[in-house]
Each structure stands twice: as C-alpha cells, then as structure tokens.
Design a protein around this motif. Structure first.
Motif, short mmCIF file in Angstrom:
data_model
loop_
_atom_site.label_atom_id
_atom_site.label_comp_id
_atom_site.label_asym_id
_atom_site.label_seq_id
_atom_site.Cartn_x
_atom_site.Cartn_y
_atom_site.Cartn_z
N GLY A 195 0.86 -1.15 0.07
CA GLY A 195 0.04 0.19 0.04
C GLY A 195 0.88 1.23 0.12
N GLU A 196 1.89 1.03 0.80
CA GLU A 196 2.82 2.40 0.74
C GLU A 196 3.63 2.46 -0.45
OE1 GLU A 196 2.81 4.93 3.34
OE2 GLU A 196 1.21 3.72 4.05
N LEU A 197 3.93 1.37 -1.13
CA LEU A 197 4.72 1.42 -2.28
C LEU A 197 3.69 2.10 -3.61
CD1 LEU A 197 6.71 -1.80 -3.03
CD2 LEU A 197 7.60 0.46 -2.75
N ALA A 198 2.40 1.52 -3.34
CA ALA A 198 1.51 2.19 -4.48
C ALA A 198 1.44 3.68 -4.45
CB ALA A 198 0.24 1.28 -4.25
N GLU A 199 1.57 4.03 -3.15
CA GLU A 199 1.60 5.69 -3.12
C GLU A 199 3.03 6.18 -3.37
OE1 GLU A 199 -0.87 7.90 -1.86
OE2 GLU A 199 -1.90 5.90 -2.31
N LYS A 200 4.25 5.61 -3.15
CA LYS A 200 5.33 6.26 -3.28
C LYS A 200 5.82 5.79 -4.73
CE LYS A 200 9.34 7.89 -2.06
NZ LYS A 200 9.60 9.24 -1.35
N ILE A 201 5.36 4.98 -5.56
CA ILE A 201 5.83 4.70 -7.01
C ILE A 201 5.63 6.00 -7.85
CG2 ILE A 201 5.45 3.32 -9.02
CD1 ILE A 201 7.30 2.15 -6.74
N PRO A 202 4.41 6.33 -7.78
CA PRO A 202 4.27 7.75 -8.76
C PRO A 202 5.08 8.85 -8.43
CG PRO A 202 1.96 6.84 -7.94
CD PRO A 202 3.11 6.28 -7.22
N GLU A 203 5.26 9.08 -7.00
CA GLU A 203 6.29 10.17 -6.75
C GLU A 203 7.87 9.78 -7.47
OE1 GLU A 203 8.66 11.56 -2.82
OE2 GLU A 203 6.50 11.07 -2.59
N LEU A 204 8.21 8.73 -7.29
CA LEU A 204 9.47 8.33 -8.12
C LEU A 204 9.46 8.29 -9.40
CD1 LEU A 204 10.45 5.44 -5.54
CD2 LEU A 204 11.51 7.48 -5.59
N CYS A 205 8.34 8.01 -9.88
CA CYS A 205 8.30 7.97 -11.47
C CYS A 205 8.62 9.30 -12.02
CB CYS A 205 6.92 7.36 -11.93
SG CYS A 205 6.69 5.79 -11.85
N LYS A 206 7.81 10.30 -11.32
CA LYS A 206 7.83 11.85 -11.64
C LYS A 206 9.24 12.16 -11.31
CE LYS A 206 5.97 16.25 -10.70
NZ LYS A 206 4.56 17.05 -9.82
N LYS A 207 9.74 11.77 -10.31
CA LYS A 207 11.24 12.32 -9.88
C LYS A 207 12.14 11.85 -11.06
CE LYS A 207 14.74 12.27 -6.46
NZ LYS A 207 15.02 11.57 -4.80
N TYR A 208 12.21 10.51 -11.60
CA TYR A 208 13.13 10.07 -12.52
C TYR A 208 12.59 9.97 -13.78
CZ TYR A 208 15.92 8.97 -8.37
OH TYR A 208 16.73 9.18 -7.13
N ASP A 209 11.34 10.55 -14.22
CA ASP A 209 10.83 10.51 -15.43
C ASP A 209 10.78 9.31 -16.01
OD1 ASP A 209 9.79 11.77 -17.84
OD2 ASP A 209 12.02 11.74 -18.79
N VAL A 210 9.91 8.39 -15.32
CA VAL A 210 9.64 6.89 -15.67
C VAL A 210 8.08 6.88 -15.89
CG1 VAL A 210 9.69 4.68 -14.69
CG2 VAL A 210 11.63 6.25 -14.46
N ASP A 211 7.86 6.19 -16.94
CA ASP A 211 6.40 6.00 -17.24
C ASP A 211 6.05 4.91 -15.92
OD1 ASP A 211 4.08 5.10 -18.21
OD2 ASP A 211 4.54 4.45 -20.12
N ARG A 212 4.66 5.17 -15.50
CA ARG A 212 4.05 4.61 -14.27
C ARG A 212 3.78 3.09 -14.91
NH1 ARG A 212 2.89 1.27 -11.66
NH2 ARG A 212 1.60 1.10 -9.41
N ASN A 213 3.43 2.90 -16.16
CA ASN A 213 2.99 1.63 -16.78
C ASN A 213 4.37 0.72 -16.78
OD1 ASN A 213 0.15 2.32 -17.04
ND2 ASN A 213 0.72 3.43 -18.84
N LYS A 214 5.48 1.03 -16.62
CA LYS A 214 6.65 0.20 -16.78
C LYS A 214 7.01 -0.25 -15.24
CE LYS A 214 8.70 2.45 -20.78
NZ LYS A 214 8.54 1.40 -21.44
N VAL A 215 6.34 0.12 -14.40
CA VAL A 215 6.59 -0.32 -12.91
C VAL A 215 5.87 -1.44 -12.44
CG1 VAL A 215 6.82 0.41 -10.74
CG2 VAL A 215 7.36 1.96 -12.14
N ARG A 216 6.11 -2.43 -12.21
CA ARG A 216 5.21 -3.74 -11.40
C ARG A 216 5.35 -3.61 -9.80
NH1 ARG A 216 6.16 -9.19 -14.28
NH2 ARG A 216 3.95 -9.55 -13.45
N ILE A 217 4.29 -3.81 -9.23
CA ILE A 217 4.36 -4.03 -7.73
C ILE A 217 3.71 -5.51 -7.71
CG2 ILE A 217 3.88 -3.63 -5.23
CD1 ILE A 217 3.52 -0.71 -6.42
#
Length: 402
Positions: free
Chosen positions: A173-195
């Motif tokens: 649950g915390e990862l689901a909140e943190k991942i979008p923030e890291l995607c924005k910081k490192y210019d990564v497409d959220r769809n490329k991330v898997r939890i």
C-alpha cells in the motif's frame, strides 16, 4: 537484604511498556530495573513498512529511550544479548554479563523463510530501522539506474513482495503511494513499474472479514498492485523468483519477504523449547519450567483458551502483555497473587497507503477509507501518549490532518 534485580531484554513494544509499568508500580527501594537494548532508541515496528517504502523519514519512527525512560530510575544498557542462561540466572552480553532475579525477554522477531531456497540470501526484510532504510534506498536506486541506463532492463522496475499478511499488504500500500512520486522524479512511465504481491494462501489478510479483504484488494489493484494468490514461491534468486507448480520465473531486482517471522534465535540457542519458532508461555506469561522468566511479544505464543490457538503477535497484544507482566513481577516481589493474561481485542486497522485503510474497532464495527485511516492514526498516537505523554505525541504523532 539486597533488593531484587529485574532485567528486561529488548526495547520493543513489550519491553518499553513493561519498563514503564514497573516504574509506576515499584519504587527505587523496591527493585533495581535494568533495560538492555542494542540501540539507544526504541522504534515503532508497525511503522517500518512506511520507512521501507520511503513515505516517512526513519527518524519519525524512532524514539530515544532516555527521552521516555528516566535513566535515574532505570539503568539503560546499550549492548547486544548473546545468550540467556536461565539455570544460572544470568545473561551474556557482547560486552559483559548480567545477573537477575527476574527476567523479561522481549527480543523481537527474525525472518522465517520456511526453508525456501535462496530466500535468506537474496530477499530483503522489514525488520529494523536500518534494514527498512536500506530497502528505501535500494528502491530509489533502481529508478535511478533505470533512468540512467542506455538499455534499461524491465526487472529494475519490478518489485516483488512475498506474503500477504499485515506487513506485506501495508507495505505494498505504501509502495503504491510512493511509486508515482518516484516515477515523476526519475521521468519513468508508471506503466513500466510492477508491484507484485505473492501469497501461498488463497486470500490476502487471513483472519480479516471478507468485505474488508475485498475492499483492500480492490483499493490496491486500482493503484497498480498485482496479486498472485494461492501461489507458492519455490525459489528466490538474485534476479527474481520461481513460483507455482509450473515453475514460472518472475524477474525482479527487488524482492522483499514478509511471509513469516519467528522468535529471536537466542531463545532456542539458550535452551528454551520452541514451537514453530516461538515459546509457548504459561497463562501468566512465564516460560514453562521457570518461575522468574517472562517471555513477551514476538518471542511468545500466548494461547487463546476459547479457540485453542495462539493469539497473533501484534503490537496491541504486546502492550497488553506488558501490563500483566509488570503486575506479575510486582506480585512476585510483594508476595501476592499472579494474574492470567486475557486479551482484550480493541479491533484491528490496516493501513493501505495514503488515505486508504480498513479494519474493525470495538465490537466488530467496520471502517473503510479515510475514517479507517484516521482511526489508525488515533491508535498510533494513543501508544505514543502511553509511552511518552502529550509531548511525544506532538513530536512524533500522526494527529495532523491530511
């Protein structure tokens, strides 16, 4: 006649609250109290998943022991416990030895891997402030590596969490909140991330009401969490896991195991009989065969007489055990009757990250969403108040509005 010496091992929930209660019940003339811990701080174990995901600062989750335990009343020993010698009434530390008249063991848990090949070597675990901070830094490093690589591998952005119990679900649950923030910081497409959450049982959060489980799963899936339920991890490797009877391989640079815990190995090495990694304590919380040794928290199984099964070792139970343990040590010193432990279930609330949470309170009243999250904060702040009063709540608490 010298006054009795009470030694407490471990400054977790059980150890800290037992120490607080003993300070309230016993005067400095009644007994000598010694608290042993390998760090000079206590940490909120139930907040470690947030530290690991990077949604709170590590310092927020820890409290200096001397800020809440008066060192003029309690001798605080910063050292590592190596062995308990109950027949000699002694404890061996890395830098010395302590004798005792009464011993309270609250040494916490270790990762239980159930013999899964490679799990101990390759999986990370949410066990302490330092290990949780390492997971946080490791996760961010994967985003940085992906961002800077010419031909980045997809597994850099695959995060596997083994286990769908309380810790595993709160962590994803915390990862689901943190991942979008890291995607924005490192210019990564959220769809490329898997939890990916993997669980051998057919459901997440065993023991929770079916409606609450459905809500939790839907909330997490809506934020991109994948579930593989009824699926066993057969092997953990440096670059992924092998799962299921068909031996499917899932590549990942990050594997976090939350699938099981056992008592600190010192208990077994010290000769205490273990059942599934923990000590089955008597109803008064003493170790079988020892009138002067109490075992609490994640080190102990406390039986529920109605169900014939042990209570799950939660922070709520550890805090209640502390009350009974302190009362029983006081009774032994003063020659009065001992109490039996009876768990008063005030409910359980699981955080799902951000404003999301669910659980039950009091007589099974169900809470969802923001109201559940607010109740989770109330529970956290109540413990801080019990430990250090209003000042600690103001300093560390979660009372602030969203």
């Amino acid at each position: 006649m010298s006054k009795p010496k009470i030694v407490l091992l471990g400054a977790g929930y059980a150890g800290m609250m037992t120490t607080k209660r003993l300070m309230q019940k016993l005067s400095i003339e009644d007994a000598e109290i010694v608290l042993v811990n390998k760090h000079n701080y206590h940490y909120q174990t139930t907040w470690l998943h947030e530290v690991a995901a990077g949604t709170i600062d590590p310092n927020r989750a820890r409290v200096m022991i001397s800020d809440v335990i008066n060192p003029n009343r309690v001798t605080i020993v910063e050292d590592t416990v190596e062995k308990i010698m109950p027949d000699q009434k002694k404890v061996a530390l890395k830098n010395g030895e302590l004798d005792y008249d009464y011993l309270v063991v609250g040494l916490g848990f270790e990762k239980a891997t159930f013999g899964i090949p490679g799990m101990a070597e390759h999986a990370l675990s949410i066990q302490s402030i330092d290990k949780s901070r390492y997971i946080r830094d490791h996760i961010e490093y994967q985003f940085s590596s992906y961002h800077n690589a010419e031909n980045p591998k997809e597994e850099l952005l695959t995060f596997i969490v083994g286990g769908s119990g309380f810790t595993g679900i709160e962590f994803v649950g915390e990862l689901a909140e943190k991942i979008p923030e890291l995607c924005k910081k490192y210019d990564v497409d959220r769809n490329k991330v898997r939890i990916v959450n993997i669980e051998a049982a057919p459901t997440i959060l065993p023991g929770f009401d079916e409606d609450l489980v459905k809500y939790a799963r839907r909330s997490l899936e809506d934020r991109g969490v994948e579930f593989k339920l009824g699926t066993m991890i057969k092997e953990c490797k440096a670059d992924g896991v092998i799962v299921g009877d068909d031996k499917e391989e899932i590549k990942a640079a990050t594997i976090v195991w939350t699938g099981g815990v056992q008592a600190n190995s010192i208990l077994g090495e010290s000769g205490f009989e273990l059942t599934k990694g923990k000590v089955n304590v008597d109803s008064d919380l003493r170790a079988p065969g020892y009138e002067d040794v109490f075992i609490l928290g994640d080190c102990a199984w406390v039986m529920n007489k109605e169900s014939g099964r042990p209570y799950p070792p939660t922070a709520q139970i550890a805090i209640q055990e502390a009350d009974v343990c302190a009362a029983n040590i006081d009774a032994l010193i003063k020659g009065t009757s001992l109490k039996e432990f009876t768990f008063d279930n005030k409910g359980t609330v699981a955080s799902l990250g951000g404003r999301h949470a669910m659980g039950t309170i009091f007589e099974g009243k169900k809470l969802y969403g923001l109201s559940a999250k607010m109740m989770k904060h109330v529970i956290d702040d109540r413990y801080l108040f019990m430990l250090g009063g209003a000042g600690l709540v103001l300093k560390k608490g979660k009372f602030k509005p969203f």
